[in-house]
Every structure is written in C-alpha cells, then in structure tokens.
Design an enzyme around this catalytic site. Structure first.
Site, PDB file in Angstrom:
ATOM      1  N   CYS A  15       0.907  -1.154   0.122  1.00 16.21           N
ATOM      2  CA  CYS A  15       0.132   0.052  -0.051  1.00 16.21           C
ATOM      3  C   CYS A  15       0.893   1.390  -0.021  1.00 16.21           C
ATOM      4  CB  CYS A  15      -1.049  -0.075   1.200  1.00 16.21           C
ATOM      5  SG  CYS A  15      -0.173   0.208   2.841  1.00 16.21           S
ATOM      6  N   ASP A  46      28.254   0.874 -11.800  1.00 17.62           N
ATOM      7  CA  ASP A  46      28.020   1.992 -11.171  1.00 17.62           C
ATOM      8  C   ASP A  46      28.562   1.654  -9.774  1.00 17.62           C
ATOM      9  OD1 ASP A  46      27.058   3.932  -9.515  1.00 17.62           O
ATOM     10  OD2 ASP A  46      24.981   3.836 -10.392  1.00 17.62           O
TER      11      ASP A  46
END
Length: 420
Positions: A212, A344
């Site tokens: 949620c 990265d």
C-alpha cells in the site's frame, strides 16, 4: 530421473553438455558450468525441463547468501541420498542445465537461482520447494528495483500454487512476495509457506510497504505496515544463541566452520528446506559443519606469515554482513566495476564503513579511488596499495581480512592459486 526416461535429443544434448564442460575445464577456461549448459540448451531448448523430471528439487533465491545457503542445504538434503547442485554459483538456466547434466541420475537437486530468473526456472524445473532469502538493492546499473523484484516473485508464485515456500519472515519484501493473494477466477491459491527468522540487519530497502505504500514500523524483531494488514508472520524456524529452534520447539546447536551470525541464519534456512524433504534436523545438523569454503568464500590461506581470509561482498547489505564476520584485524578492501560487478559504484555511499575505524585499512582494485573518497567521507583512515602482494607486505604478520566484490574477489583468488 534416468536416461531411459528422457528423449533421445535430450540425451545427446546432455552428453554434449558434459563434454563441453569437461573440455573447458581441461583448457583452463573455467569450470565449464556455463558453456556446457549453453551448448546443451542450444541443442535442446527443453533440456533443463527434461533433466529436472523425476527429481525432487529445491530452488534457493535472494539477493545475498544464495551460494552459501545452497551449499548448506545440499549438505542437509544429502542425508537422503545423492544431490545434484550448481556448487560454483552459476545460477542461471545454463548453469542449472550443466549441473544436472554433469550429476547424472540423482533423486534430489538443490539449485541456486539468480533472483531475476526465478520465474523461468520455476517453470522449467517444477520444484518441490523454493527458499526465498532476502531482497535488497544490487548492481544499480542493471538490477531491478527491489519492489519490482518482489512483484516478479509474487507473480511467479501465483502460477505455481502447489510449490512449497520457505521464506524469510524478517524481510517485508520477501513476506509480501511469498504470500500472493488467491485468484478465485483462475483457481489459484497461495502456496504453502514455512517462515524462518534469521534477523535482518539491513533495513534500508524495506521502509515502505510494497502493498500500500505506507511506512513500515519496526519494534525489535517485529515489523508491521502502518496502513494495511501486512506484518511479520510468526516464524517456525528461528536462530537462538548459537543454535536453531525448529517448529517443535527443539533447539539444535549449530557448529559451523563459516563465520558470522548471517551463516547461522543460512543454516536455519537449510534445515527448514531439508525438512520439506522429510529430513529430521537432528540428522542434518552435523552435516552443516562439513561445509568450509564456498566457492572460495571464507577460505583461509597462509602466505608470508599472514593468515588471509577471503570474504565476498557485492552490495550494501552484504558489506554490512562482511564487517560482522571480519575479525578486528588489518583489512584489505578491493573494488572493481566490471560487467559482473555492475559498472556503477555509487552504492558505496550506501555502506557505512565506520565499523572499520581503529584498524589498519588497505584499499586496492580498479575503483580504489572511488572507495578512497567514500572512506574519507566516513572518516576511516586508509592506505592505497597497487597489488595484492603490496597489501601482504603492508600488513603485519597475523590475520589479514580481505573483503572484495565479485571480480576483485576472483582476481585475489587467482593470485592465491584459486583456493577452494
């Protein structure tokens, strides 16, 4: 699984796979665990499914700890008989295919699975049980976001409601992924889940509820979503002191040759997975202590008066665990940024290097200067060394801890004659 039960094309593909892998090893081009499977699948695209048929299979997936947990689970399931496994960490379908072809006919298999390939391997192998360890950020230039990875796992499990799942109750992303909702329209029901608890030191990828979007609230070992019913389930397997509590309440002392509390958690997972095959914990515990080095991880090598221990760490969560495993001793950190590592290195700023303060810290690797900036920001003094030999000379006699990401780890292993 026997040769008599697989199609002729699969038999040929399996034979060629074994031969290609053996030739690769003989030529010194690696262990053959990728090339053998790649060639076998070119000959028969369904080879992994054919080789899986008739075996009781466990899959082990997660961001961190897959290789070690797979090795421990293989040892535990070995109580029952011969177990095929991809012991060198080749955790994509090519590696699985090669491992099963090499093993021949075995009643059991325990396979480490890259988290991105779990759905594909579930479909091909139809496993008895799947172990879900954890989800955290990894290789930012090519890995999926953690919530996206959890969604892919969840969707895969919806398609396999009969599979048994052993999952980490301490990781909200794993809990959500392991409990997909029923789909009455399609007749799907959530899978059977057994929960284990091994603690979760890294929380920075699970502050937001994947269901949620509300905040995850934590209190000690417990966690819950502040906006929906998602919360930590009650685990059946838990780490307690230097042992594991099983679902009956019996406590089993774990004596490992592997360092760190994280490996007690991996041992608990292995016992829980083995129990799904009918292995009693009391029968499996002693076998866990036979596991020493895992594809070079944790290996200890004596050289020039130094006892060198190798620890692999590839992302923020695993570096945190590596600091817990390492002794208070001179420590070499090595960072590369090649394809297998991810290009990265910004993830270094997600790692708190403060636990290294007060010890001699040496740095090396292709991206040592990136690491130097991070250590300077963290207030950790360090010395740059250009080679592994320079690091040995710079450290006093005694223990030297080495923590490295993937290709840096392999470089150092090569210098130590590929210690296993």
């Amino acid at each position: 699984m026997t040769d008599a039960k697989i199609p002729l094309r699969a038999k040929v593909a399996s034979s060629v796979s074994r031969t290609a892998a053996a030739l690769s090893r003989a030529a010194g081009r690696g262990d053959g665990s990728v090339i053998g499977g790649w060639i076998g699948l070119k000959i028969d695209p369904e080879l992994l499914a054919h080789l899986s048929a008739g075996r009781a299979i466990a899959l082990v997936s997660g961001t961190n700890g897959k290789t070690t947990t797979t090795r421990l689970t293989t040892a535990a399931v070995g109580v029952l008989g011969r177990v095929a496994t991809n012991s060198f960490g080749a955790n994509m379908p090519t590696g699985h295919t090669s491992a099963l072809a090499k093993a021949g006919s075995t009643p059991y298999a325990v396979l480490e699975v890259d988290e991105h390939y779990l759905a594909q391997v579930l479909e091909a192998t139809e496993p008895h049980v799947v172990a879900l360890l954890n989800l955290s950020r990894d290789q930012l230039d090519r890995a999926k976001e953690v919530a996206m990875m959890a969604q892919l796992w969840r969707a895969a499990l919806v398609q396999h409601p009969d599979v048994r799942v052993v999952a980490n109750a301490d990781d909200p992303m794993v809990v959500w992924a392991a409990t997909p909702p029923a789909d009455p329209a399609r007749g799907h029901i959530p899978p059977h889940v057994t929960w284990f608890s091994a603690g979760q030191r890294w929380h920075d990828d699970s502050w937001v509820c994947p269901e949620c979007g509300s905040t995850i609230e934590r209190s000690g070992e417990q966690w819950r979503c502040t906006g929906c019913p998602l919360r930590r389930p009650e685990p059946q397997w838990t780490v307690e002191d230097d042992g594991v509590l099983d679902p009956t309440g019996a406590w089993h002392k774990i004596q490992l040759q592997l360092p760190g509390k994280v490996n007690l958690g991996n041992a608990a997972t292995a016992l829980a997975v083995a129990a799904e095959f009918g292995v009693r914990p009391v029968d499996a515990v002693s076998r866990l202590g036979t596991v020493t080095s895992v594809a070079g991880r944790y290996a200890q090598v004596d050289r020039d008066g130094r006892n060198i221990r190798l620890l692999l760490a590839k992302n923020p969560a695993s570096w945190l665990e590596a600091f817990d495993m390492a002794d208070e001793a001179p420590t070499l950190l090595s960072i590369n940024a090649r394809d297998p590592d991810g290009l990265d290195t910004s993830w270094l700023f997600d790692v708190d290097f403060a636990p290294l303060r007060g010890r001699q810290v040496l740095i090396t690797g292709d991206r040592a200067y990136d690491l130097a900036v991070r250590l300077d920001v963290n207030g950790v003094p360090f010395q740059h060394v250009r080679t592994f030999d320079d690091a040995i000379r710079a450290a006093p006699p005694g223990r030297l801890e080495v923590i490295a990401n993937y290709t840096a780890f392999q470089d150092i292993r090569a210098e130590l004659d590929r210690v296993n």
